[in-house]
Design an enzyme around this catalytic site. Structure first.
Site, mmCIF file in Angstrom:
data_model
loop_
_atom_site.group_PDB
_atom_site.id
_atom_site.type_symbol
_atom_site.label_atom_id
_atom_site.label_comp_id
_atom_site.label_asym_id
_atom_site.label_seq_id
_atom_site.Cartn_x
_atom_site.Cartn_y
_atom_site.Cartn_z
ATOM 1 N N THR A 28 73.364 -45.105 42.540
ATOM 2 C CA THR A 28 73.036 -46.307 43.311
ATOM 3 C C THR A 28 72.614 -45.941 44.723
ATOM 4 O OG1 THR A 28 74.632 -47.521 42.004
ATOM 5 C CG2 THR A 28 73.936 -48.550 44.079
ATOM 6 N N CYS A 34 79.235 -25.702 60.294
ATOM 7 C CA CYS A 34 79.509 -25.343 58.898
ATOM 8 C C CYS A 34 80.281 -24.047 58.786
ATOM 9 C CB CYS A 34 78.207 -25.164 58.126
ATOM 10 S SG CYS A 34 77.348 -26.686 57.991
HETATM 11 N N1 PLP Z 1 70.232 -27.471 57.659
HETATM 12 C C1 PLP Z 1 70.493 -27.366 58.971
HETATM 13 C C2 PLP Z 1 69.557 -26.591 59.841
HETATM 14 C C3 PLP Z 1 71.637 -27.967 59.509
HETATM 15 O O1 PLP Z 1 71.901 -27.845 60.799
HETATM 16 C C4 PLP Z 1 72.495 -28.699 58.636
HETATM 17 C C5 PLP Z 1 73.738 -29.295 59.135
HETATM 18 O O2 PLP Z 1 74.486 -28.676 59.850
HETATM 19 C C6 PLP Z 1 72.156 -28.791 57.284
HETATM 20 C C7 PLP Z 1 71.018 -28.163 56.837
HETATM 21 C C8 PLP Z 1 73.007 -29.553 56.309
HETATM 22 O O3 PLP Z 1 72.919 -30.926 56.562
HETATM 23 P P1 PLP Z 1 73.964 -31.937 55.900
HETATM 24 O O4 PLP Z 1 75.321 -31.491 56.332
HETATM 25 O O5 PLP Z 1 73.590 -33.252 56.438
HETATM 26 O O6 PLP Z 1 73.811 -31.844 54.440
#
Ligand code: PLP
Length: 385
Positions: free
Chosen positions: A231, A319
């Site tokens: 959805t 991350c």
């Molecule tokens: N790619 C880049 C360059 C990013 O900075 C990030 C997020 O930190 C991502 C991909 C992943 O994005 P999302 O966490 O919104 O999936």
């Protein structure tokens, strides 16, 4: 609080918040439902698709809404790994973990890294040389790096790939809403995520060229023209499009962009005076990002001390927080482990003012003067020259 961690995520823009709430209130029906309320929600979705396509210079049918860039990148890499079984993928050494890990998972030993120079730049000639070997089916190069802000020559690489008949995957997460969108070629898969440009979290998009057939990010219903089952999140899509329109208008304002570069430059000069070194000297960067190696102390000490003063900066990629080991981006640039542990990321937003940058620089100077632990346990006081 003064927020300098916009590359991790940005606050929602008021326009995005309003669009998000209005869509949640007025269009709660399922866009797939056969009644009039469903049809209205469907029409609303399609209007947002058109508006996003206009921002990207793409066709509306090429836009697939997703839950963010991680989903988009994974789906794209999985699709092409399956349909081009004998090909290889070239992946820049500084890609976001979602690209690197997905390439490893779906392409395994068919993944070939593309190196960067000491400033974090990829060189078009290196990519061209690899392409001439002839086995490449996909090249993944981000538009701008999340840790360093380095802007890659992605349009030139897209052209090289286009001429060679190779698919080009561009993770444009940190570019969208910060710099103007360049025309997208017919081989370019372009991926974005709303929360990096003032939209809500958990929503993003893929621009998938219309020539790509048989793409399915997930199996189930026939949403997104059968290309992504589940959805649709209409309020989030509405918020994303409102945010993108707003940010793209600012990104197109050259004077506004240059003013932001000047804030960043003035900050970098003050950091140099206390021994801070910008890691990307010589490279073109985003106007909002500074990757800074401090002369002493681990980066988490700086983050904590600045945080106590009300300034939010980052040790690097959000991350990678909690992961052991220095950043793969800095390693790829040849930064040693010890220096990488002294490296910080400062990233601003459109609403960050010259006064905010100034106050941040003062806070850095104060922390630099604070007593710090030496390996022997005694204290030293840093006195900037
Ligand atoms: N790619 C880049 C360059 C990013 O900075 C990030 C997020 O930190 C991502 C991909 C992943 O994005 P999302 O966490 O919104 O999936």
């Amino acid at each position: 609080m003064v927020y300098f961690d916009h590359n991790a995520t940005t606050p929602m823009l008021p326009e995005a918040e309003a669009a998000f709430l209005a869509a949640a209130r007025d269009h709660y029906a399922n866009p797939s439902s056969p009644h009039r309320a469903g049809a209205r929600a469907r029409a609303e979705m399609e209007e947002h698709r058109e508006r996003l396509a206009t921002l990207l210079g793409a066709d509306a049918r090429e836009i697939i809404f997703t839950s963010g860039a991680t989903e988009g990148v994974n789906a794209v890499l999985r699709h092409f790994a399956a349909v081009r079984e004998n090909g290889t993928v070239l992946v820049s050494a500084v890609e976001h973990p979602c690209v690197r890990a997905a390439a490893r998972a779906f392409w395994d030993d068919r993944t070939i890294p593309l190196s960067v120079d000491a400033a974090g730049r990829l060189h078009v000639d290196d990519v061209a040389a690899r392409l001439s070997a002839g086995k490449t089916t996909l090249v993944a190069v981000m538009a701008a790096n999340n840790e360093t802000g380095v802007v890659q020559p992605w349009t030139a690489i897209a052209e090289q790939c286009h001429a060679a008949g190779v698919v080009f995957l561009c993770d444009a997460v940190q570019w969208c809403g910060r710099l103007p969108i360049e025309p997208l070629l017919g081989n370019t898969v372009f991926v974005g995520s709303a929360h990096k440009f003032g939209g809500p979290k958990g929503v993003g998009f893929i621009r998938l060229p219309s020539a790509v057939e048989g793409f399915r990010a997930s199996h189930g219903g026939e949403q997104e023209d059968g290309r992504r089952a589940g959805t649709e999140n209409l309020p989030a899509v509405a918020g994303m499009v409102a945010a993108f329109e707003n940010a793209a208008a600012r990104a197109g304002d050259t004077a506004a962009v240059l003013a932001r570069f000047a804030f960043r430059q003035a900050f970098a000069e003050r950091m140099a005076a206390i021994g801070g070194r910008v890691t990307t000297v010589g490279a073109e960067t985003l106007w909002n990002t500074v990757s800074l190696t401090m002369p002493h102390s681990p980066n988490h000490r700086w983050v904590n001390r600045l945080s106590r003063r009300g300034f939010m900066v980052s040790t690097g990629s959000a991350c990678a927080t909690g992961r052991d080991g220095p950043s793969h981006v800095l390693s790829a640039m040849g930064v040693g482990d010890e220096a990488a542990r002294r490296t910080l990321r400062v990233s601003s937003g459109w609403t960050t003012t010259a006064a905010d940058w100034d106050a941040l620089a003062t806070a850095f100077e104060e922390v630099a003067r604070e007593p710090r632990e030496t390996p022997s346990g005694s204290h030293v006081i840093e006195i900037p020259e």
